[in-house]
Structures are given as C-alpha cells and as structure tokens.
Design a protein around this motif. Structure first.
Motif, PDB file in Angstrom:
ATOM      1  N   PHE A  56      42.379  39.626  41.774  1.00 35.73           N
ATOM      2  CA  PHE A  56      41.803  39.208  40.367  1.00 35.73           C
ATOM      3  C   PHE A  56      42.534  37.964  39.968  1.00 35.73           C
ATOM      4  O   PHE A  56      41.754  37.236  39.292  1.00 35.73           O
ATOM      5  CB  PHE A  56      41.675  40.367  39.740  1.00 35.73           C
ATOM      6  CG  PHE A  56      41.016  40.291  38.394  1.00 35.73           C
ATOM      7  CD1 PHE A  56      39.620  40.335  38.429  1.00 35.73           C
ATOM      8  CD2 PHE A  56      41.670  40.184  37.052  1.00 35.73           C
ATOM      9  CE1 PHE A  56      39.078  39.815  36.974  1.00 35.73           C
ATOM     10  CE2 PHE A  56      40.982  39.822  36.094  1.00 35.73           C
ATOM     11  CZ  PHE A  56      39.520  39.697  36.100  1.00 35.73           C
ATOM     12  N   THR A  57      43.648  37.797  40.015  1.00 38.82           N
ATOM     13  CA  THR A  57      44.201  36.617  39.550  1.00 38.82           C
ATOM     14  C   THR A  57      44.454  35.377  40.329  1.00 38.82           C
ATOM     15  O   THR A  57      45.059  34.469  40.013  1.00 38.82           O
ATOM     16  CB  THR A  57      45.591  37.154  39.013  1.00 38.82           C
ATOM     17  OG1 THR A  57      46.435  37.511  40.088  1.00 38.82           O
ATOM     18  CG2 THR A  57      45.509  38.208  37.580  1.00 38.82           C
ATOM     19  N   ARG A  85      44.952  29.694  41.386  1.00 40.81           N
ATOM     20  CA  ARG A  85      45.113  28.701  42.230  1.00 40.81           C
ATOM     21  C   ARG A  85      44.559  27.368  41.436  1.00 40.81           C
ATOM     22  O   ARG A  85      45.268  26.142  41.442  1.00 40.81           O
ATOM     23  CB  ARG A  85      44.236  28.731  43.380  1.00 40.81           C
ATOM     24  CG  ARG A  85      44.932  29.222  44.619  1.00 40.81           C
ATOM     25  CD  ARG A  85      44.243  29.468  45.751  1.00 40.81           C
ATOM     26  NE  ARG A  85      42.994  30.368  45.828  1.00 40.81           N
ATOM     27  CZ  ARG A  85      43.056  31.764  45.976  1.00 40.81           C
ATOM     28  NH1 ARG A  85      44.236  32.111  46.214  1.00 40.81           N
ATOM     29  NH2 ARG A  85      42.064  32.312  46.199  1.00 40.81           N
ATOM     30  N   ILE A  86      43.650  27.553  40.426  1.00 40.70           N
ATOM     31  CA  ILE A  86      42.963  26.487  39.634  1.00 40.70           C
ATOM     32  C   ILE A  86      43.872  26.225  38.797  1.00 40.70           C
ATOM     33  O   ILE A  86      44.094  24.739  38.402  1.00 40.70           O
ATOM     34  CB  ILE A  86      41.636  27.275  38.980  1.00 40.70           C
ATOM     35  CG1 ILE A  86      40.723  27.344  39.805  1.00 40.70           C
ATOM     36  CG2 ILE A  86      41.028  26.071  37.655  1.00 40.70           C
ATOM     37  CD1 ILE A  86      39.504  28.508  39.287  1.00 40.70           C
ATOM     38  N   LEU A  87      44.826  26.880  38.183  1.00 42.42           N
ATOM     39  CA  LEU A  87      45.800  26.406  37.048  1.00 42.42           C
ATOM     40  C   LEU A  87      47.231  25.836  37.550  1.00 42.42           C
ATOM     41  O   LEU A  87      47.962  25.111  36.753  1.00 42.42           O
ATOM     42  CB  LEU A  87      46.138  27.799  36.090  1.00 42.42           C
ATOM     43  CG  LEU A  87      44.892  28.308  35.293  1.00 42.42           C
ATOM     44  CD1 LEU A  87      45.443  29.821  34.829  1.00 42.42           C
ATOM     45  CD2 LEU A  87      44.323  27.367  34.324  1.00 42.42           C
ATOM     46  N   GLU A 147      37.462  26.969  31.327  1.00 41.40           N
ATOM     47  CA  GLU A 147      37.164  28.613  30.906  1.00 41.40           C
ATOM     48  C   GLU A 147      36.038  28.879  31.883  1.00 41.40           C
ATOM     49  O   GLU A 147      35.980  29.973  32.667  1.00 41.40           O
ATOM     50  CB  GLU A 147      36.783  28.765  29.576  1.00 41.40           C
ATOM     51  CG  GLU A 147      36.613  30.208  29.449  1.00 41.40           C
ATOM     52  CD  GLU A 147      35.542  30.863  29.777  1.00 41.40           C
ATOM     53  OE1 GLU A 147      35.380  32.179  30.100  1.00 41.40           O
ATOM     54  OE2 GLU A 147      34.500  30.278  29.910  1.00 41.40           O
ATOM     55  N   ARG A 148      35.151  28.165  31.906  1.00 45.47           N
ATOM     56  CA  ARG A 148      33.661  28.344  32.921  1.00 45.47           C
ATOM     57  C   ARG A 148      34.290  28.542  34.410  1.00 45.47           C
ATOM     58  O   ARG A 148      34.076  29.247  35.219  1.00 45.47           O
ATOM     59  CB  ARG A 148      32.708  27.389  32.737  1.00 45.47           C
ATOM     60  CG  ARG A 148      31.675  27.676  33.519  1.00 45.47           C
ATOM     61  CD  ARG A 148      30.205  26.941  33.281  1.00 45.47           C
ATOM     62  NE  ARG A 148      29.728  27.151  32.029  1.00 45.47           N
ATOM     63  CZ  ARG A 148      29.516  26.179  31.228  1.00 45.47           C
ATOM     64  NH1 ARG A 148      29.815  24.841  31.438  1.00 45.47           N
ATOM     65  NH2 ARG A 148      28.982  26.555  30.013  1.00 45.47           N
ATOM     66  N   ASP A 178      34.060  31.548  36.292  1.00 49.78           N
ATOM     67  CA  ASP A 178      33.159  31.866  37.564  1.00 49.78           C
ATOM     68  C   ASP A 178      33.922  32.432  38.676  1.00 49.78           C
ATOM     69  O   ASP A 178      33.287  33.364  39.401  1.00 49.78           O
ATOM     70  CB  ASP A 178      32.705  30.469  37.738  1.00 49.78           C
ATOM     71  CG  ASP A 178      31.726  30.065  36.787  1.00 49.78           C
ATOM     72  OD1 ASP A 178      30.947  30.964  36.045  1.00 49.78           O
ATOM     73  OD2 ASP A 178      31.136  28.970  36.701  1.00 49.78           O
ATOM     74  N   ALA A 179      35.018  31.995  38.731  1.00 52.46           N
ATOM     75  CA  ALA A 179      35.859  32.529  40.069  1.00 52.46           C
ATOM     76  C   ALA A 179      36.020  34.026  40.111  1.00 52.46           C
ATOM     77  O   ALA A 179      35.973  34.769  40.802  1.00 52.46           O
ATOM     78  CB  ALA A 179      37.316  31.733  40.203  1.00 52.46           C
ATOM     79  N   GLN A 180      36.293  34.629  38.824  1.00 51.67           N
ATOM     80  CA  GLN A 180      36.723  35.875  38.727  1.00 51.67           C
ATOM     81  C   GLN A 180      35.326  36.800  38.618  1.00 51.67           C
ATOM     82  O   GLN A 180      35.270  37.767  39.180  1.00 51.67           O
ATOM     83  CB  GLN A 180      37.498  35.961  37.254  1.00 51.67           C
ATOM     84  CG  GLN A 180      38.686  35.907  37.579  1.00 51.67           C
ATOM     85  CD  GLN A 180      39.696  36.198  36.374  1.00 51.67           C
ATOM     86  OE1 GLN A 180      39.513  35.852  35.026  1.00 51.67           O
ATOM     87  NE2 GLN A 180      40.832  36.804  36.724  1.00 51.67           N
ATOM     88  N   ARG A 181      34.207  36.161  38.055  1.00 51.70           N
ATOM     89  CA  ARG A 181      32.995  37.069  37.890  1.00 51.70           C
ATOM     90  C   ARG A 181      32.498  37.021  39.294  1.00 51.70           C
ATOM     91  O   ARG A 181      31.727  37.958  39.589  1.00 51.70           O
ATOM     92  CB  ARG A 181      31.895  36.202  37.190  1.00 51.70           C
ATOM     93  CG  ARG A 181      32.033  36.645  35.885  1.00 51.70           C
ATOM     94  CD  ARG A 181      30.642  36.289  35.088  1.00 51.70           C
ATOM     95  NE  ARG A 181      30.667  34.572  34.982  1.00 51.70           N
ATOM     96  CZ  ARG A 181      31.167  33.782  34.053  1.00 51.70           C
ATOM     97  NH1 ARG A 181      31.902  34.265  33.226  1.00 51.70           N
ATOM     98  NH2 ARG A 181      30.888  32.468  34.307  1.00 51.70           N
ATOM     99  N   ALA A 182      32.771  36.119  40.308  1.00 47.90           N
ATOM    100  CA  ALA A 182      32.251  35.947  41.635  1.00 47.90           C
ATOM    101  C   ALA A 182      32.740  37.190  42.308  1.00 47.90           C
ATOM    102  O   ALA A 182      32.401  38.088  43.077  1.00 47.90           O
ATOM    103  CB  ALA A 182      32.421  34.749  42.310  1.00 47.90           C
ATOM    104  N   ARG A 183      34.284  37.629  42.086  1.00 46.55           N
ATOM    105  CA  ARG A 183      35.091  38.350  42.769  1.00 46.55           C
ATOM    106  C   ARG A 183      34.660  39.725  42.179  1.00 46.55           C
ATOM    107  O   ARG A 183      34.563  40.643  43.188  1.00 46.55           O
ATOM    108  CB  ARG A 183      36.628  38.170  42.682  1.00 46.55           C
ATOM    109  CG  ARG A 183      37.207  39.174  43.254  1.00 46.55           C
ATOM    110  CD  ARG A 183      39.087  38.933  43.214  1.00 46.55           C
ATOM    111  NE  ARG A 183      39.403  37.625  43.756  1.00 46.55           N
ATOM    112  CZ  ARG A 183      39.929  37.552  44.951  1.00 46.55           C
ATOM    113  NH1 ARG A 183      39.970  38.652  45.895  1.00 46.55           N
ATOM    114  NH2 ARG A 183      40.286  36.376  45.411  1.00 46.55           N
ATOM    115  N   MET A 184      34.394  39.981  40.780  1.00 45.04           N
ATOM    116  CA  MET A 184      34.070  41.227  40.257  1.00 45.04           C
ATOM    117  C   MET A 184      32.497  41.468  40.920  1.00 45.04           C
ATOM    118  O   MET A 184      32.293  42.542  41.052  1.00 45.04           O
ATOM    119  CB  MET A 184      33.867  41.261  39.097  1.00 45.04           C
ATOM    120  CG  MET A 184      35.453  41.139  38.375  1.00 45.04           C
ATOM    121  SD  MET A 184      36.399  42.508  38.384  1.00 45.04           S
ATOM    122  CE  MET A 184      35.406  43.549  37.392  1.00 45.04           C
TER     123      MET A 184
END
Length: 166
Positions: A33-34, A39-41, A116-117, A121-127
C-alpha cells in the motif's frame, strides 16, 4: 475446524496460527500500500509523514495544526519539521486563524494538489484492484475489521472524517 474458523452458532474462534497469518498479511499489505507513494516521494526527500500530512490536509482543507497533530499522532516537533518543508517547497499554505491568530489553518496549494492526486491515484488503483478481486462482501468485512482494530479515539477521528468533518 475449517479455515474460516466459524462455528455453527456464528462465533469466530481463531487459532494463534490464523492470527499470525493475518498479522503477517497486514505487514505485507501495508508494504504494498505504501510502495507506490514511497517511490513517488523518494526523489523529493519526503517520506510517509509528508504523505500523511498531505493526505489529511487535502481531506480537510483549512484543518488546524493542532487537529493534524491529533489525527497523525506525532510530536509537534516532528509535524513542524514536515510542515516546514512542505510550506517552503510550495505544497502547503498556512493561514492565520480569523478568530484566533495563533491558530494555523492548512491548505494545499495547486502544486500540493497535483502531488496529492499523484499519490492518491496510485493508492486508489491498488485498492480498486484489490477490492475488485476480493468482492463486495470482503470489502465490507475488511472495513469492519479495520474499524474494530482502531482505538476508540482513532475511531472517533475516522468517523468524523468519514462524515465529512475535521
């Protein structure tokens, strides 16, 4: 006993082994999830504390520093360090309170909204993929389990956010 560990009267009895498997699944799921936001941060010298701050500022625009402290459960010094870098980098804006000038109200800037988007977006795709694979009953059960694991104060904060409050 079957793998579901349910008895005929509807009570749930879990063995230590089943609980261990659940704990390990939670650890590995959290890593997944993280992973995308990490990777982005990574190239921005930001970490998970920055991500959480961005998430909750976005979720409740105008939230106060003291409210964010309560939600994140971090020290004031730690949060100040995170907020200082987000403000200096133009991702967060801090406004004085109208009624109490000592209060600081936090907002994402356009640049902060873009980050934030990308993170969400990355976490929403995984969820979304996990929820689709598990099905609606599992999704509801998963939420119930997560909510049941929360300490009472955390659950109150979560419910306020769920209802659109701060």
């Amino acid at each position: 006993m079957s793998d579901s560990a349910a008895t005929s009267d509807g009570l749930l009895f879990l063995t230590d082994e089943q609980l261990r498997k659940g704990i390990e699944a939670m650890f590995f799921a959290y890593r997944g999830f993280t992973a995308d936001p990490d990777r982005i941060l990574e190239g921005m010298d930001y970490g998970r504390a920055h991500h959480r701050a961005i998430h909750f500022i976005h979720r409740s625009p105008g939230t106060t520093v003291s409210n964010l402290l309560a939600i994140l459960g971090v020290t004031k010094q730690s949060l100040n360090r995170v907020l200082r870098s987000l403000i200096e980098d133009g991702l967060v804006r801090s406004d004085k309170g109208r009624e109490d000038a000592r209060e600081r109200h936090l907002f994402l800037t356009e640049k902060g909204l873009l980050l934030e988007r990308e993170l969400s977006d990355a976490q929403r795709a995984r969820m979304r993929a996990a929820y689709r694979a598990a099905g609606p009953q599992a999704v509801q059960g998963f939420r119930q389990v997560l909510e049941a694991m929360m300490d009472p104060e955390m659950r109150r904060q979560y419910n306020r956010l769920k209802e659109g409050g701060t």
